[in-house]
Design an enzyme around this catalytic site. Structure first.
Site, PDB file in Angstrom:
ATOM      1  N   ALA A 102      47.052  49.160  47.502  1.00 14.58           N
ATOM      2  CA  ALA A 102      46.038  50.208  47.303  1.00 14.58           C
ATOM      3  C   ALA A 102      44.595  49.898  47.387  1.00 14.58           C
ATOM      4  CB  ALA A 102      46.438  50.538  45.882  1.00 14.58           C
ATOM      5  N   ALA A 103      44.129  48.495  47.238  1.00 15.01           N
ATOM      6  CA  ALA A 103      42.763  48.651  47.263  1.00 15.01           C
ATOM      7  C   ALA A 103      41.916  49.074  48.776  1.00 15.01           C
ATOM      8  CB  ALA A 103      42.174  46.880  46.907  1.00 15.01           C
ATOM      9  N   SER A 106      40.609  54.492  47.389  1.00 21.70           N
ATOM     10  CA  SER A 106      40.270  55.930  47.635  1.00 21.70           C
ATOM     11  C   SER A 106      41.325  56.795  47.533  1.00 21.70           C
ATOM     12  CB  SER A 106      39.341  56.118  48.951  1.00 21.70           C
ATOM     13  OG  SER A 106      40.028  55.373  50.029  1.00 21.70           O
ATOM     14  N   CYS A 238      45.338  52.032  60.265  1.00 21.07           N
ATOM     15  CA  CYS A 238      44.102  52.405  61.158  1.00 21.07           C
ATOM     16  C   CYS A 238      44.294  51.649  62.381  1.00 21.07           C
ATOM     17  CB  CYS A 238      42.834  52.157  60.113  1.00 21.07           C
ATOM     18  SG  CYS A 238      42.785  50.620  59.442  1.00 21.07           S
TER      19      CYS A 238
END
EC number: 2.1.1.-
Length: 714
Positions: A102-103, A106, A238
């Site tokens: 999660a970190a 956002s 990404c």
């Protein structure tokens, strides 16, 4: 959400008008662009660089607006493509959600926002468990999540590839917790960020993907194991490398033997330009050698290259996988980063986990259940991925056997301590326990009486972080998270959960209640409060937010009448919009305040004050400039005011210091008034975190500096 609409209105009507036609260094400033695929016009894109922002007063004002609203939690600045995975999860307020990696948080913030789609429900039935393997990044995650003030978020610190099975109490029986939605945004080589991240050009090699593939597959496998039948998991990176993307999805689909399928999301997010997933690719070593099939890989290279990295050769199998349903976002199509997304739906239990283990931990049935668990382990198929389930069953069995009367007594007392394992405490901070208030706790009765709390108020959900001594803060979680906390304290490292709803006030007892309301939790608490509420008009709100300690005589006659017969102490200040006056603020505001003998004041964090004033059309930018100019003259007066204020309010010095550091890092001046901190609550550890918070914010600032584009999400 009503505040988001007000910000959108403010952005369109005020800032667009000021920026339209603006020229800097002879060039016209480019206007903000709407991200057409994001629902309700709540996402906008800007190409403004930090250098240009400093060259014009209008742009500097706009920048201050962005920073201030981000600190309040009303805006998130985020890469456009990273907004996609939460949208494709299709979250509803009743969903139990796991964010595996999660970190910095956002995407987690988006998930929390979706849980609270109905603002009339302070406690949605769903929750978000946000996990990260890095202990320090977990605190950054806490800071991000805390901006949204939700009682339905829990931050935990585990390796995502072996995150433990949690248990919940269902009608007196303990059952394994399966999640309705899982976000699996795995660690990746990041080659899709090459436009903004210069390090990628220096450090990227084909080896990066080969090293990460195994970890990505393990995390994704652990995710689908914990997904409920009919649930949805979004896998994203990404990166544009098929070894990190389609290869992982193909391997997962193949070993699921039909339990998983790729969802067709081509009709979702209209306006988003995307490419289909690919079905053919080769694997390359660092030295430039290419391989088309696993059989071509020499023995000495088979530790670096694994069979799951290659595309499926069987045309029939390949067709059934529907890999073209994956989404590839290419940077040049819509001025974004590169991104990969796949949406998986679980149709049935995983083949190595056909008989889902249900652990019934009634005291009388422990022996019988240990046998059931062993049977489940023995019945597992001979698939290579069987090991996690065997390990889980063994872990479950050991946990049952190790439970003794002390543990049971501890749970009855509502104490959720940190995991007892010494290994857990070797890294990171030692967390304080989570202690739920017992039903007969004498602390609660004066609070209930003073604020006339509704009988439906869930007092069982109140907790503190101190087992002994005076309780300084009271926090609140949802009923569902309480269930998770009480049943998993031994196996889960919880970093933070709950929102602060009351703070101990040193002078409060003489007014009938030792605890004052906290702004952080007021929107959750307000529906249950029936006393000490003062309805104020818009002019009163302006006075409360612009003056430090205004006398009662400055307020409207209606407000003065209401306050006259009310005892001193903590109060709620409520503004309700008037639909017949569309030019005025059209969203409700609830503020925490303090009523003194001759004055009335609001206890609201600085950035939240600026937010409300902006929404009411007050020019806060000029006010800030004047404040800076007169700072030297009024320093002594400010110190006197602060000393007087401490009489009515308990200032948490450690926490305030941390917030001041964070504000300084992002170019905001620190507030001289003792306002309530809206940052993370990590008591007794703030000094240790000082250096880390500085580094974290340097990272955030650097990211903004490196990025040519900033995306803004209301």
């Amino acid at each position: 959400r009503s505040h988001a609409r007000e910000i959108r209105h403010c952005l369109k009507e005020r800032f667009f008008a000021e920026l339209r036609g603006l020229r800097v260094d002879g060039q016209e400033v480019e206007m903000l662009q709407l991200l057409s695929w994001y629902p309700e016009e709540l996402a906008w894109h800007t190409n403004l660089s930090r250098k240009i922002l400093r060259k014009s007063p209008q742009l500097e004002k706009f920048h201050q607006f962005l920073v201030s609203e981000t600190e309040c939690g009303n805006i998130s600045r985020q890469e456009a493509v990273s907004m996609i995975p939460p949208l494709l999860l299709n979250v509803n307020p009743h969903h139990k959600i796991l964010d595996m990696c999660a970190a910095p948080g956002s995407k987690t913030a988006q998930l929390i926002e979706m849980l609270h789609a109905d603002m009339n429900d302070p406690f949605p039935k769903g929750f978000v468990i946000a996990n990260d393997v890095d202990n320090k990044r977990c605190y950054l995650l806490v800071h991000q999540a805390k901006r949204l003030n939700s009682p339905c978020i829990m931050v935990v610190n585990h390796d995502a590839s072996s995150i433990p099975n949690l248990q919940i109490d269902v009608d007196g029986k303990k059952e394994i917790l399966f999640y309705d939605r899982i976000l699996c945004d795995v660690p990746c080589s990041g080659d899709g960020t090459m436009r903004k991240n210069i390090d990628v050009w220096k450090k990227w090699t084909t080896q990066n993907s080969l090293q990460l593939h195994g970890l990505q597959l393990r995390i994704a496998t652990r995710g689908v194991e914990q997904l409920a039948e009919g649930g949805r998991m979004v896998y994203s990176t990404c990166s544009l490398n098929p070894i990190e993307n389609e290869a992982v999805i193909a391997a997962l689909l193949e070993k699921s033997q039909g339990a998983l399928e790729l969802a067709d999301v081509s009709s979702e997010l209209p306006g988003l330009k995307r490419m289909p997933g690919i079905t053919k690719w080769k694997v390359m070593l660092k030295d430039g050698q290419w391989f088309e099939e696993w059989k071509d890989v020499p023995l000495n290279r088979q530790t670096q290259i694994r069979p799951t990295m290659f595309p499926v050769k069987d045309e029939e199998k390949l067709k059934a996988m529907n890999l073209e349903r994956c989404l590839r976002i290419l940077p040049h199509h819509q001025n974004t980063g590169g991104f990969f997304v796949a949406v998986l739906i679980k149709k049935s239990p995983m083949p190595w986990n056909k008989r889902q283990p249900k652990v019934h931990q009634k005291l009388s049935q422990r022996t019988e259940d240990a046998e059931v668990t062993t049977t489940n382990a023995d019945d597992g198929s001979e698939d290579t991925a069987e090991e996690p389930t065997l390990a889980e069953n063994e872990e479950s069995k050991k946990m049952q056997e190790s439970q003794n009367s002390d543990t049971e007594q501890s749970k009855k007392g509502g104490v959720c301590g940190p995991p007892p394992s010494k290994k857990m405490k070797m890294f990171g901070f030692k967390e304080d326990p989570f202690v739920f208030l017992p039903e007969d706790d004498p602390l609660f009765e004066p609070i209930q009486k003073f604020y006339a709390l509704d009988p439906s108020f869930p007092k069982m959900n109140l907790l503190t972080r101190t087992q002994e001594g005076k309780k300084r803060q009271l926090y609140m979680v949802s009923k569902e998270l309480r269930n998770v906390l009480l049943n998993n304290s031994e196996k889960m490292k919880v970093i933070n959960t709950g929102i602060k709803v009351w703070s101990r006030n040193s002078d409060g007892e003489q007014f009938g209640c030792a605890f004052r309301l906290a702004q952080e939790g007021i929107y959750t608490l307000y529906p249950f409060i029936h006393a000490r509420i003062i309805n104020v008009c818009i002019e009163d709100v302006k006075i409360l937010l612009t003056q430090e300690n205004p006398f009662l005589s400055k307020f409207s006659s209606e407000t003065q009448k209401k306050v006259k017969d009310m005892a001193m102490g903590s109060i709620v200040l409520k503004y309700d919009p008037d639909p017949e006056k569309p030019d005025e603020l059209q969203c409700p505001i609830v503020l925490c305040g303090w009523q003194g003998k001759t004055s009335l004041r609001a206890f609201v964090p600085k950035n939240e004050r600026l937010h409300y004033l902006r929404m009411m059309g007050v020019e806060v930018f000029k006010a800030k400039r004047k404040e800076e100019e007169s700072e030297g003259k009024t320093e002594e007066e400010g110190q006197c005011g602060a000393a007087q204020t401490e009489e009515g309010m308990d200032v948490e010095d450690k926490e305030h210091d941390l917030v001041t550091k964070m504000e300084a890092e992002i170019g905001e001046e620190s507030s001289h008034s003792p306002v309530e901190s809206s940052a993370m609550e990590v008591e007794n550890k703030i000094e240790d975190l000082g250096q880390f918070s500085k580094n974290s914010n340097n990272h955030v600032s650097q990211e903004s500096k490196d990025s040519d584009t900033n995306d803004v999400k209301d």
